[in-house]
Design an enzyme around this catalytic site. Structure first.
Site, PDB file in Angstrom:
ATOM      1  N   LYS A 282       0.389  -0.962   0.260  1.00  0.00           N
ATOM      2  CA  LYS A 282      -0.300   0.083  -0.089  1.00  0.00           C
ATOM      3  C   LYS A 282       0.616   1.082  -0.244  1.00  0.00           C
ATOM      4  CE  LYS A 282      -4.498  -2.041   2.415  1.00  0.00           C
ATOM      5  NZ  LYS A 282      -5.043  -1.323   1.614  1.00  0.00           N
ATOM      6  N   ARG A 356     -10.646 -10.928   1.711  1.00  0.00           N
ATOM      7  CA  ARG A 356     -11.464 -12.491   1.482  1.00  0.00           C
ATOM      8  C   ARG A 356     -10.788 -13.355   0.961  1.00  0.00           C
ATOM      9  NH1 ARG A 356     -11.315  -9.019  -4.455  1.00  0.00           N
ATOM     10  NH2 ARG A 356     -11.642  -7.678  -2.048  1.00  0.00           N
TER      11      ARG A 356
HETATM   12  N1  BES Z   1      -8.128  -3.594   4.256  1.00  0.00           N
HETATM   13  C1  BES Z   1      -8.525  -3.234   2.594  1.00  0.00           C
HETATM   14  C2  BES Z   1      -9.459  -2.505   2.609  1.00  0.00           C
HETATM   15  C3  BES Z   1      -9.384  -0.983   3.427  1.00  0.00           C
HETATM   16  C4  BES Z   1      -9.053   0.472   2.810  1.00  0.00           C
HETATM   17  C5  BES Z   1     -10.145  -0.878   4.369  1.00  0.00           C
HETATM   18  C6  BES Z   1      -9.471   1.408   2.838  1.00  0.00           C
HETATM   19  C7  BES Z   1     -11.040   0.213   4.960  1.00  0.00           C
HETATM   20  C8  BES Z   1     -10.107   1.620   4.182  1.00  0.00           C
HETATM   21  C9  BES Z   1      -8.325  -4.660   2.202  1.00  0.00           C
HETATM   22  O1  BES Z   1      -7.873  -5.091   2.115  1.00  0.00           O
HETATM   23  C10 BES Z   1      -7.816  -3.980   0.769  1.00  0.00           C
HETATM   24  O2  BES Z   1      -6.915  -3.458   0.343  1.00  0.00           O
HETATM   25  N2  BES Z   1      -8.250  -3.984  -0.448  1.00  0.00           N
HETATM   26  C11 BES Z   1      -8.796  -3.183  -1.906  1.00  0.00           C
HETATM   27  C12 BES Z   1      -8.634  -4.593  -2.604  1.00  0.00           C
HETATM   28  C13 BES Z   1      -8.247  -4.502  -4.383  1.00  0.00           C
HETATM   29  C14 BES Z   1      -7.485  -4.296  -4.442  1.00  0.00           C
HETATM   30  C15 BES Z   1      -9.064  -5.520  -5.415  1.00  0.00           C
HETATM   31  C16 BES Z   1      -8.889  -2.194  -1.859  1.00  0.00           C
HETATM   32  O3  BES Z   1      -9.800  -2.133  -1.451  1.00  0.00           O
HETATM   33  O4  BES Z   1      -7.739  -0.989  -2.644  1.00  0.00           O
HETATM   34 ZN    ZN Z   2      -5.744  -5.119   2.003  1.00  0.00          ZN
END
Ligand code: BES
Ligand code: ZN
Ligand code: ZN
Length: 505
Positions: A282, A356
């Protein structure tokens, strides 16, 4: 302030410096031009403030009058009742009242609770909401501050708030009061787990915390470590945990409040104690917030704890897959293929879509318990924040009856939920190229729905199931809800999950 104690009593004797709290109904709802206070003596003393519209009776209004001497009390607080008598209004009113008494430094506070003018039935719901609101507002995460903590400890005095009602001995009112204390306690339990940073709130710590908390409730606990997770063919959870030195955990809790023959209800929560994104790292901005990625798990645990403490006549199971998502040398790489517990394979095309993956095995395990209903909560997608902001929790289900139950439960607790679409198009978007599934969508947009469609692949057909995406509502909702911390964890869905469980008793 953590020294608030509450009691429900029939009468209260004023002491030196004590404070009387009365209600004021709105000017608008009065035929006369001034607000009407629920105490005649307070009305007399404060008439000038009514006449000059200092007191209007609007919702959220708190007017403090010091050294006015009414019925032996030194101070009077007037709370505006507003125009509706919804429980959520009382919950929010309690938040304003909490900041007011925190500033006042009066330690003996008497609330003339019958002054709301509500009948016995509505009074119970209002009592529950008000007590919840007060105790939820009293939550403060300051245990990691050294100096400040000592100062506050020294200055802290116990504040006793007495709700005075002629119905105080009434069973329904007492029940409402006690349930509010249990519920708020469990929400605050979940919030604390969420607020603890990733180095302290590890999967091991999360498991230890709930094992400790359920002591004495009759809940059976089973905790799996890395070796057991591998042995149990949980390739999703095991695959995510590969990148971290921290031991993962799979948490299993069982509460039997009903006959053994009755099918259980299953709650699953994402317990990702820190989400760095893994190899698909990230960006740095606000990455510290990813300590909250275990809030689905924490809130499922809090709700489950409340179900056990309230002794609901239901069989319930809580499942929390817990790990860090880190880019260690053995971490899953983009393109890697893993196999979930039900034998389905998936390509990990983005290691940041890890929630997921860990949920897949938990949903398989949940399905094996032959539940009458299964729900999961997860901070799953940033996309749900785009769709719903931080007001509503989005939920996905194809089961109409369950959808109605969820909406009814949320209507009762005042938590805002919004049903989102989940259709076969979303499922198609999650097909893999080299494996059964891909963990990211081939399509554009609808990222929360495609994530839900991925999860659905691990729920056995016929089981009523719903997925809650709490990415927008798990923390930093204080700007919306005055009884929630501005920046910290909210404990969202704890109360709604308990209410949902009640529908299966
Ligand atoms: N934990 C994150 C989702 C999230 C993002 C929660 C911001 C709270 C605030 C999750 O694991 C994630 O990173 N999801 C990605 C999925 C994508 C790579 C398909 C996302 O939402 O960007
Ligand atoms: Zn994530
Ligand atoms: Zn995540």
């Amino acid at each position: 302030m953590k020294n608030l104690t509450l009691q429900l009593v029939k009468t209260h004797k004023p002491s030196a410096g004590s404070t009387l709290v009365v209600f004021s109904s709105s000017v608008k709802s009065q035929k006369s031009s001034g607000a009407k206070l629920s105490s005649a003596s307070a009305q007399k003393t404060l008439q000038a403030s009514v006449d000059d519209h200092t007191i209007t009776g609007k919702a959220q209004e708190t007017c403090v009058f010091r050294s006015v001497s009414v019925d032996g009390y030194s101070n009077v607080v007037v709370l505006g009742l507003g125009s509706d008598r919804k429980p959520e209004s009382f919950r929010q009113m309690a938040a304003g009242f909490h900041s007011c008494i925190k500033a006042m430094k009066s330690t003996d506070i008497c609330v003339q609770w019958d002054g709301t003018g509500l009948g016995k039935k509505d009074l119970s719901a209002a009592t529950q909401a008000f007590v919840e609101g007060l105790l939820l507002s009293d939550y403060n995460f300051d245990e990691l501050k050294s100096k400040k903590k000592d100062d506050e400890k020294a200055a802290a005095k116990e504040i006793r708030v007495s709700l005075v009602s002629k119905f105080a001995a009434d069973a329904s009112l007492k029940k409402a009061f006690n349930e509010a204390e249990v519920l708020a306690g469990c929400v605050n339990f979940s919030r604390r787990l969420g607020d603890l940073p990733g180095n302290l709130m590890t999967p091991t710590n999360l498991a230890d915390s709930i094992v400790e908390a359920v002591k004495g409730t009759g809940v059976k606990t089973e905790i799996w470590d890395r070796a057991r997770i591998k042995k149990e063919k949980m390739g999703g959870l095991y695959g995510v945990a590969r990148g971290s030195h921290e031991e993962p955990r799979f948490i299993i809790l069982r509460y039997n409040g009903a006959a053994k023959t009755k099918k259980p209800i299953v709650f699953v929560g994402k317990g990702l104690t820190f989400d760095s994104g893994g190899i698909s790292l990230k960006p740095g901005a606000a990455m510290e917030e990813m300590k909250y990625d275990m809030c689905g798990g924490a809130n499922v645990l809090g709700g489950f704890l409340a179900i056990a403490k309230l002794k609901l006549k239901v069989n319930a199971i809580a499942l929390v897959p817990s790990t860090e998502n880190m880019p260690g040398g053995s971490a899953t790489k983009p393109g890697d293929v893993h196999t979930a517990r039900n034998g389905k394979t998936f390509e990990v095309n983005n290691t940041d879509a890890e929630g997921r993956l860990i949920l897949s095995d938990a949903l398989c395990f949940g399905s094996e318990q032959a539940p009458q209903m299964m729900v999961d909560a997860a901070t799953l997608t940033g996309a749900i924040i785009v769709a719903l902001g931080n007001t509503h929790t989005g939920f996905f289900t194809k089961n109409e009856a369950l959808s109605k139950k969820i909406q009814a439960a949320a209507d009762k607790t005042g938590e805002l939920v919004w049903r989102m679409p989940l259709v076969d198009h979303h499922t198609k978007d999650m097909k893999g190229t080299f494996a059964d599934l891909s963990n990211i969508s081939a399509g554009k947009g609808a990222g929360s729905a495609t994530a839900a469609a991925f999860l659905e692949q691990f729920v056995e057909e016929g089981i009523p199931w719903a997925h809650f995406d709490i990415a927008g509502t798990a923390w930093a909702v204080g700007g919306r809800l005055p009884y929630c911390p501005k920046k910290g964890a909210s404990g969202v869905l704890v109360r709604t999950f308990v209410e949902l469980a009640r529908q299966f008793t």
